[in-house]
Design an enzyme around this catalytic site. Structure first.
Site, mmCIF file in Angstrom:
data_model
loop_
_atom_site.group_PDB
_atom_site.id
_atom_site.type_symbol
_atom_site.label_atom_id
_atom_site.label_comp_id
_atom_site.label_asym_id
_atom_site.label_seq_id
_atom_site.Cartn_x
_atom_site.Cartn_y
_atom_site.Cartn_z
ATOM 1 C CB CYS A 22 20.046 -25.645 -126.474
ATOM 2 S SG CYS A 22 21.434 -26.851 -126.098
ATOM 3 C CG ASP A 76 -10.333 -40.050 -93.364
ATOM 4 O OD1 ASP A 76 -10.460 -41.322 -92.833
ATOM 5 O OD2 ASP A 76 -10.368 -38.990 -93.070
ATOM 6 C CG ASP A 126 -8.848 -35.926 -91.552
ATOM 7 O OD1 ASP A 126 -8.210 -36.929 -92.088
ATOM 8 O OD2 ASP A 126 -9.340 -35.250 -90.745
HETATM 9 P P1 ADP Z 1 -11.449 -41.785 -89.732
HETATM 10 O O1 ADP Z 1 -10.852 -43.095 -90.535
HETATM 11 O O2 ADP Z 1 -13.095 -42.082 -89.994
HETATM 12 O O3 ADP Z 1 -11.174 -40.682 -90.367
HETATM 13 P P2 ADP Z 1 -9.983 -42.423 -87.409
HETATM 14 O O4 ADP Z 1 -9.133 -43.229 -87.925
HETATM 15 O O5 ADP Z 1 -9.535 -41.024 -87.321
HETATM 16 O O6 ADP Z 1 -11.169 -42.188 -88.366
HETATM 17 O O7 ADP Z 1 -10.313 -42.820 -86.196
HETATM 18 C C1 ADP Z 1 -10.989 -43.999 -86.159
HETATM 19 C C2 ADP Z 1 -11.769 -44.422 -84.738
HETATM 20 O O8 ADP Z 1 -10.557 -44.488 -83.834
HETATM 21 C C3 ADP Z 1 -12.478 -43.279 -84.325
HETATM 22 O O9 ADP Z 1 -13.856 -43.498 -84.712
HETATM 23 C C4 ADP Z 1 -12.507 -43.428 -82.703
HETATM 24 O O10 ADP Z 1 -13.421 -44.407 -82.259
HETATM 25 C C5 ADP Z 1 -11.104 -43.838 -82.565
HETATM 26 N N1 ADP Z 1 -10.108 -42.770 -82.127
HETATM 27 C C6 ADP Z 1 -9.133 -42.571 -82.730
HETATM 28 N N2 ADP Z 1 -8.597 -41.583 -82.163
HETATM 29 C C7 ADP Z 1 -9.138 -41.396 -81.133
HETATM 30 C C8 ADP Z 1 -8.956 -40.657 -79.685
HETATM 31 N N3 ADP Z 1 -8.117 -39.724 -79.812
HETATM 32 N N4 ADP Z 1 -9.756 -40.747 -78.819
HETATM 33 C C9 ADP Z 1 -10.700 -41.632 -78.884
HETATM 34 N N5 ADP Z 1 -11.115 -42.387 -79.965
HETATM 35 C C10 ADP Z 1 -10.160 -42.441 -80.980
HETATM 36 MG MG MG Z 2 -9.932 -39.099 -90.706
#
Ligand code: ADP
Ligand code: MG
Length: 722
Positions: free
Chosen positions: A11, A407, A608
């Site tokens: 139960c 995002d 993502d």
């Molecule tokens: P969103 O919020 O649109 O998903 P992210 O937070 O993943 O984007 O990234 C934001 C920004 O940070 C990117 O547009 C880029 O300019 C910079 N960035 C993040 N990671 C990297 C990386 N590994 N190499 C170069 N730029 C990066």
């Molecule tokens: Mg992203």
């Protein structure tokens, strides 16, 4: 968490009692007893002690350990799930059938009894039938009373039938027992059907895999696949284990796992999940992990754990049952004894009979079983559509979503960037810039990083070796290459770290990645991304579902981000955010009154998993798209196996439908019960009516709940889109 299949617990109130008892037991960190799925979830170090305590609290309880810390699921152990746990037709139906025949015999005997036969002799076969059909109910009630747990449904059925036998309503008493048992049996088979349909749904891997050993392909059990094995999958077959395509091209059907209706195309470089079906070409696949750790079995384990996170409604109903039954017994006692005392000519036998009818009607089984089952089926139905919902409480929250925050990169857009332009400063060359940037990004999994690496490969640019790198989430990264310090990232990163910070302005419609070498600006890459094909449709579907506020939070710069938002008609946009910035913005949205609007007051975040695991964790409903990163999958409330956005409205719609089914059951069960209770008290409904109403309501509610198992795919049914 360790899970046990339970047997011999009869139960829901006992299940709740077991849960409460174990929670108080020393060393138990968490415990849930799920009556709908007969599963015990415990988090404790000394499992043997917990098992012993459970058996002490609930004598006759059988426990079978399923899965383990290794996250293997029931799906991976079909023998455990099916062997000996189904109660078996013969064991259940034989007593029911023989009791029914005996009662019919007794009934006929009564009509044609030779004169002079004693009344007790005529009653004898009825008593036998009652005991055969009711043995388990009566013993169960006794057992529970012995444990101080009076007032469960077994108790109700026992006193109702004992009372009926005593006042000579033999057929009724036997009828109640027979129908009650029959109803239980049918309910159990319906629940078992839901369970096994979820199991088969989640058990997608083929039994055999073609593995390359030396120069030969050998057919071996798919359990023997190891990471690194090369597998051959022919058209029409399911992929045995997760892995990347090495050779061949084909369309693959991902529907059973992801809910995507259109097949995907796979070519060398594509990642596939075990369980996908190869349609028209042979593929050679390099397994990336053994079958036991595959995405599909992880999914199965998550779904099973999900039933441990009970929704409020579920808890409420079990709690309700624990005081509702005593209340009804008290009420019935009043009906039996008060009128004969005060009303002239009222007989105890009449009013006692009415009270017994009330006891039968008031059995709370319909609610107590159908509601947890509704949530369970809802979770299962969602899984069938590629939507993993981690618990009943998430179904509740999903159904209340009124604000959705997205995002951008990889969520609204494909996240598969291409380099569409390169600008270099005086004295630098394109090749130098490409080689250095690609080397710096070699270890990053960010979509922008992958695009730079691909560009370097395409140009066959000389490879540099990287000494050290450090990634700044939402900004970019800093690497040491051949003694030089290389910065790749957005204007914020360069502004904070490079000396000559005079950067060219952001371009409309393209993401700029700036590069600085040894502290001075050296040039930039312009990268283009594409909007997801179903983004616009999914957003308007959300709006049609009553989502009144949508926003976009991105780490990208304003110019490129605004274009995406404009194209989709998202009014609220916050750009150039670091992961902490995203968290702050989300919290601001969650606090604002506009988001907290009554039954549409829940805020959903869809990401993502790249740089947004904290926001996914914080939102009322955090959704990780495309089975994202491990951190996102762990913290998200909902994991979508597909990268398509159409699963987002599908999840909301499915949750609403599940909630509707559950609400129907509550209204229906309570409605019928109170109507019959009134009829019973007024003496207008007999015991036959009562038991048919009781068993019938329970059965209908259970069957209604299993409807939540079917997940209507997006767009397949217009009447659900209200
Ligand atoms: P969103 O919020 O649109 O998903 P992210 O937070 O993943 O984007 O990234 C934001 C920004 O940070 C990117 O547009 C880029 O300019 C910079 N960035 C993040 N990671 C990297 C990386 N590994 N190499 C170069 N730029 C990066
Ligand atoms: Mg992203």
């Amino acid at each position: 968490m360790t899970r046990f299949r339970m047997e011999g617990i009869d139960c829901p109130v006992c299940a709740q009692g077991l849960e409460d008892g174990l929670r108080k037991f020393e060393g138990v960190k968490g415990v849930t007893v799920d009556f709908a799925t007969l599963t015990l979830h415990v988090d404790a170090l000394d499992l043997a002690a917990v098992e012993a305590e459970a058996k002490r609290l609930e004598p006759g309880l059988g426990l079978l350990r399923i899965g383990s810390e290794s996250r293997a699921s029931v799906a991976a152990q079909p023998e455990a799930a099916s062997q000996g746990w189904g109660r078996g037709w013969i064991r259940d139906l034989l007593p029911i059938a023989s009791a029914a025949s005996l009662a019919i015999f007794a009934f006929l005997l009564e009509r044609r009894a030779p004169a002079g036969l004693q009344p007790w002799a005529l009653a004898l076969p009825y008593y036998a039938a009652w005991l055969i059909a009711g043995k388990e109910v009566l013993l169960g009630a006794l057992r529970n009373i012995g444990r101080g747990r009076i007032f469960d449904e077994l108790f109700l059925m026992s006193i109702a039938t004992i009372g009926a036998m005593l006042i000579g309503q033999y057929e009724e008493a036997v009828g109640v027992m027979v129908l009650y048992r029959l109803g239980e049996f049918l309910q159990e088979s319906a629940i078992e059907r839901s369970r096994s349909s979820m199991r088969s749904l989640l058990d997608l891997r083929p039994a055999l895999a073609r593995i390359k050993k030396g120069a030969e392909w050998l057919s071996l059990p798919s359990e023997s696949v190891e990471a690194g094995d090369l597998l051959l999958v022919l058209p029409g077959e399911a992929v045995p284990a997760d892995g990347g395509v090495e050779a061949g091209e084909s369309l693959v059907d991902t529907k059973t796992l992801t809910g995507e209706s259109a097949p995907r195309s796979a070519e060398p470089g594509s990642e596939l999940m075990g369980g996908f079906i190869v349609l028209d070409g042979a593929l050679e696949i390099r397994a990336s992990r053994p079958v036991s750790e595959s995405q599909a079995s992880r999914v199965a384990a998550l779904v099973e754990e999900a039933s441990a996170r009970k929704a409020k409604t579920e808890r409420l109903v079990t709690r309700l049952a624990s005081w509702y039954t005593p209340l009804v017994v008290a009420l019935a006692a009043l009906v039996a004894f008060v009128p004969p005392l005060f009303i002239h000519g009222a007989r105890l036998a009449d009013w006692g009979y009415r009270a017994l009818v009330m006891l039968v009607i008031s059995c709370p089984c319909a609610l107590v079983i159908s509601i947890p089952l509704g949530y369970f089926a809802g979770i299962g139905g969602a899984a069938r559509a590629g939507i993993l919902v981690k618990g009943g409480e998430v179904i509740d929250a999903l159904a209340r979503v009124g604000t959705v925050v997205f995002d951008k990169t990889g969520t609204l857009t494909e996240g598969s960037f291409e380099v569409i332009g390169i600008e270099v400063e005086e004295g630098r060359s394109e090749t130098e810039l490409v080689s250095l940037a690609a080397a710096a990004e070699a270890r990053s999994t960010h979509p922008l990083a992958r695009a730079l690496v691909k560009e370097a490969e395409r140009r066959a640019a000389p490879t540099e070796s990287i000494a050290e790198s450090r990634e700044y989430p939402g900004r970019g990264l800093v690497a040491t290459i051949g003694g030089r310090e290389v910065l790749v990232g957005n204007s914020r990163l360069l502004g904070e770290n490079a000396k000559s910070a005079k950067l060219p302005a952001e371009r409309q419609g393209a993401t700029s990645l700036y590069v600085a070498i040894d502290g001075s600006y050296a040039g930039r890459f312009l990268l283009g991304d594409r909007m997801k094909g179903d983004a616009a449709d999914s957003l308007s579907e959300l709006a049609a579902l009553g989502v009144h506020r949508m926003a976009m939070l991105t780490g990208d710069a304003a110019a490129p981000a605004q274009k995406t938002a404009d194209a989709l008609g998202i009014a609220e946009v916050k750009t150039a955010l670091t992961p902490e910035g995203k968290l702050r913005e989300l919290e601001a949205i969650m606090k604002s009154g506009a988001a907290r609007r009554g039954d549409r007051g829940a805020v959903m975040f869809v990401g993502d998993g790249t740089n947004d695991a904290p926001v996914i964790a914080r939102a009322d409903v955090g959704v990780a798209l495309g089975a994202g990163t491990d951190a996102a999958v762990e913290t998200a409330d909902v994991v979508l196996l597909s990268r398509n956005l159409d699963r987002v409205p599908a999840a909301v719609r499915h949750a609403r439908r599940t909630k509707r089914i559950i609400a129907q059951n509550i209204v229906f069960a309570l409605g019928i019960k109170s109507a019959f209770l009134a009829l019973g008290a007024a003496g207008l409904a007999g015991m036959w009516f009562a038991v048919i109403a009781d068993v019938g309501v329970a059965l209908l509610a259970v069957l209604n709940s299993t409807r939540a198992l079917s997940s209507r795919r997006a767009g397949s049914s217009s009447f659900l889109r209200r």
